[in-house]
Motif scaffolding. Structure first.
Motif, PDB file in Angstrom:
ATOM      1  N   PRO A 259       0.814  -1.301  -0.098  1.00  0.00           N
ATOM      2  CA  PRO A 259      -0.056   0.029  -0.018  1.00  0.00           C
ATOM      3  C   PRO A 259       0.849   1.175  -0.002  1.00  0.00           C
ATOM      4  O   PRO A 259       1.713   1.251   0.778  1.00  0.00           O
ATOM      5  N   SER A 260       0.460   2.356  -0.659  1.00  0.00           N
ATOM      6  CA  SER A 260       1.120   3.657  -0.861  1.00  0.00           C
ATOM      7  C   SER A 260       0.262   4.531  -0.693  1.00  0.00           C
ATOM      8  O   SER A 260      -1.116   4.492  -0.928  1.00  0.00           O
ATOM      9  N   PRO A 261       0.705   5.655   0.265  1.00  0.00           N
ATOM     10  CA  PRO A 261      -0.236   6.718   0.468  1.00  0.00           C
ATOM     11  C   PRO A 261      -0.388   7.684  -0.494  1.00  0.00           C
ATOM     12  O   PRO A 261       0.403   8.003  -1.183  1.00  0.00           O
ATOM     13  N   VAL A 262      -1.573   8.172  -0.770  1.00  0.00           N
ATOM     14  CA  VAL A 262      -1.963   9.069  -1.795  1.00  0.00           C
ATOM     15  C   VAL A 262      -2.753  10.319  -1.124  1.00  0.00           C
ATOM     16  O   VAL A 262      -3.741   9.950  -0.145  1.00  0.00           O
ATOM     17  N   HIS A 263      -2.579  11.574  -1.229  1.00  0.00           N
ATOM     18  CA  HIS A 263      -3.094  12.674  -0.622  1.00  0.00           C
ATOM     19  C   HIS A 263      -4.565  12.834  -1.605  1.00  0.00           C
ATOM     20  O   HIS A 263      -4.540  13.341  -2.466  1.00  0.00           O
ATOM     21  N   ALA A 264      -5.504  11.864  -1.093  1.00  0.00           N
ATOM     22  CA  ALA A 264      -6.789  12.039  -1.736  1.00  0.00           C
ATOM     23  C   ALA A 264      -7.839  11.584  -0.818  1.00  0.00           C
ATOM     24  O   ALA A 264      -7.558  10.835   0.229  1.00  0.00           O
ATOM     25  N   THR A 265      -9.041  12.095  -1.045  1.00  0.00           N
ATOM     26  CA  THR A 265     -10.221  11.587  -0.429  1.00  0.00           C
ATOM     27  C   THR A 265     -10.971  10.502  -1.089  1.00  0.00           C
ATOM     28  O   THR A 265     -10.999  10.729  -2.596  1.00  0.00           O
ATOM     29  N   THR A 266     -11.298   9.433  -0.647  1.00  0.00           N
ATOM     30  CA  THR A 266     -11.981   8.247  -1.478  1.00  0.00           C
ATOM     31  C   THR A 266     -13.173   7.881  -0.882  1.00  0.00           C
ATOM     32  O   THR A 266     -13.515   7.782   0.226  1.00  0.00           O
ATOM     33  N   VAL A 267     -14.242   7.915  -2.053  1.00  0.00           N
ATOM     34  CA  VAL A 267     -15.700   7.544  -1.732  1.00  0.00           C
ATOM     35  C   VAL A 267     -16.039   6.456  -2.945  1.00  0.00           C
ATOM     36  O   VAL A 267     -15.388   6.433  -3.847  1.00  0.00           O
ATOM     37  N   ALA A 268     -17.049   5.645  -2.097  1.00  0.00           N
ATOM     38  CA  ALA A 268     -17.632   4.475  -3.042  1.00  0.00           C
ATOM     39  C   ALA A 268     -18.787   4.668  -2.944  1.00  0.00           C
ATOM     40  O   ALA A 268     -19.588   4.891  -1.910  1.00  0.00           O
ATOM     41  N   VAL A 269     -19.382   3.761  -4.238  1.00  0.00           N
ATOM     42  CA  VAL A 269     -20.819   3.790  -4.371  1.00  0.00           C
ATOM     43  C   VAL A 269     -21.282   2.462  -5.049  1.00  0.00           C
ATOM     44  O   VAL A 269     -20.100   1.819  -5.643  1.00  0.00           O
ATOM     45  N   ARG A 270     -22.163   1.761  -4.542  1.00  0.00           N
ATOM     46  CA  ARG A 270     -22.641   0.317  -5.005  1.00  0.00           C
ATOM     47  C   ARG A 270     -23.195   0.535  -6.300  1.00  0.00           C
ATOM     48  O   ARG A 270     -24.137   1.245  -6.711  1.00  0.00           O
ATOM     49  N   ARG A 271     -22.470  -0.360  -7.226  1.00  0.00           N
ATOM     50  CA  ARG A 271     -22.851  -0.428  -8.658  1.00  0.00           C
ATOM     51  C   ARG A 271     -22.743  -1.778  -9.099  1.00  0.00           C
ATOM     52  O   ARG A 271     -21.743  -2.482  -9.127  1.00  0.00           O
ATOM     53  N   ASP A 272     -23.822  -2.045  -9.798  1.00  0.00           N
ATOM     54  CA  ASP A 272     -23.988  -3.591 -10.294  1.00  0.00           C
ATOM     55  C   ASP A 272     -23.304  -4.582  -9.366  1.00  0.00           C
ATOM     56  O   ASP A 272     -22.520  -5.591  -9.674  1.00  0.00           O
ATOM     57  N   GLY A 273     -23.679  -4.596  -8.155  1.00  0.00           N
ATOM     58  CA  GLY A 273     -23.378  -5.505  -6.922  1.00  0.00           C
ATOM     59  C   GLY A 273     -22.110  -5.480  -6.283  1.00  0.00           C
ATOM     60  O   GLY A 273     -21.684  -6.007  -5.575  1.00  0.00           O
ATOM     61  N   ALA A 274     -21.442  -4.436  -6.792  1.00  0.00           N
ATOM     62  CA  ALA A 274     -19.902  -4.023  -6.143  1.00  0.00           C
ATOM     63  C   ALA A 274     -19.867  -2.728  -5.875  1.00  0.00           C
ATOM     64  O   ALA A 274     -20.334  -1.899  -6.483  1.00  0.00           O
TER      65      ALA A 274
END
Length: 142
Positions: free
Chosen positions: A4-19
């Motif tokens: 794992p590498s750190p990235v200066h970012a905010t990450t969000v997820a949404v459920r799409r097609d079951g994933a």
């Protein structure tokens, strides 16, 4: 799997097609990463990580999670650090670069590489209300 590498970012997820599918929002401090993420969360998305995201490649895909110290929390500027619903890990399929001005109407496709994986890159001014819909539309085109 890469480390794992750190990235200066905010990450969000949404459920799409079951994933669960994630978008990594990039930009310097104060660019609007957390604000855009909070608006997406308000529409049913889940926080993966705020401000710093750990990413790694596995099986030809990029995955993201939060560093343990900040998991489950996001900064609401002017309010403080708040807890929100989260997703522990998600596959990242799009990068959004927060820019401080309007973008081209029909830009050439761009990509950005993370851990050897090229992601489509959307340049976006996160301040307009339509920014949330622009992220959703960009995700649908993938």
């Amino acid at each position: 799997m890469t480390d794992p590498s750190p990235v200066h970012a905010t990450t969000v997820a949404v459920r799409r097609d079951g994933a669960w599918t994630a978008v990594m929002i990039l930009g310097p401090s104060g660019a609007g990463k957390s604000d855009l993420a909070l608006r997406l969360i308000g529409r049913g998305w889940r926080l993966v990580s705020d401000d710093y995201t750990r990413v790694w490649a596995s099986g030809g895909a990029l995955h993201a999670t939060a560093p343990a110290a900040i998991a489950g929390r996001i900064e609401a500027r002017g309010v403080g650090i708040v807890s929100v619903r989260t997703r522990l890990v998600a596959r990242v399929v799009l990068a959004v670069a927060c820019v401080p001005e309007a973008v081209e109407r029909l830009p050439e496709p761009q990509t950005r590489r993370f851990c050897g994986i090229d992601l489509p890159l959307l340049a976006l001014d996160p301040r307009p209300a339509s920014a949330v819909e622009m992220v959703a539309v960009a995700l649908q085109t993938l």
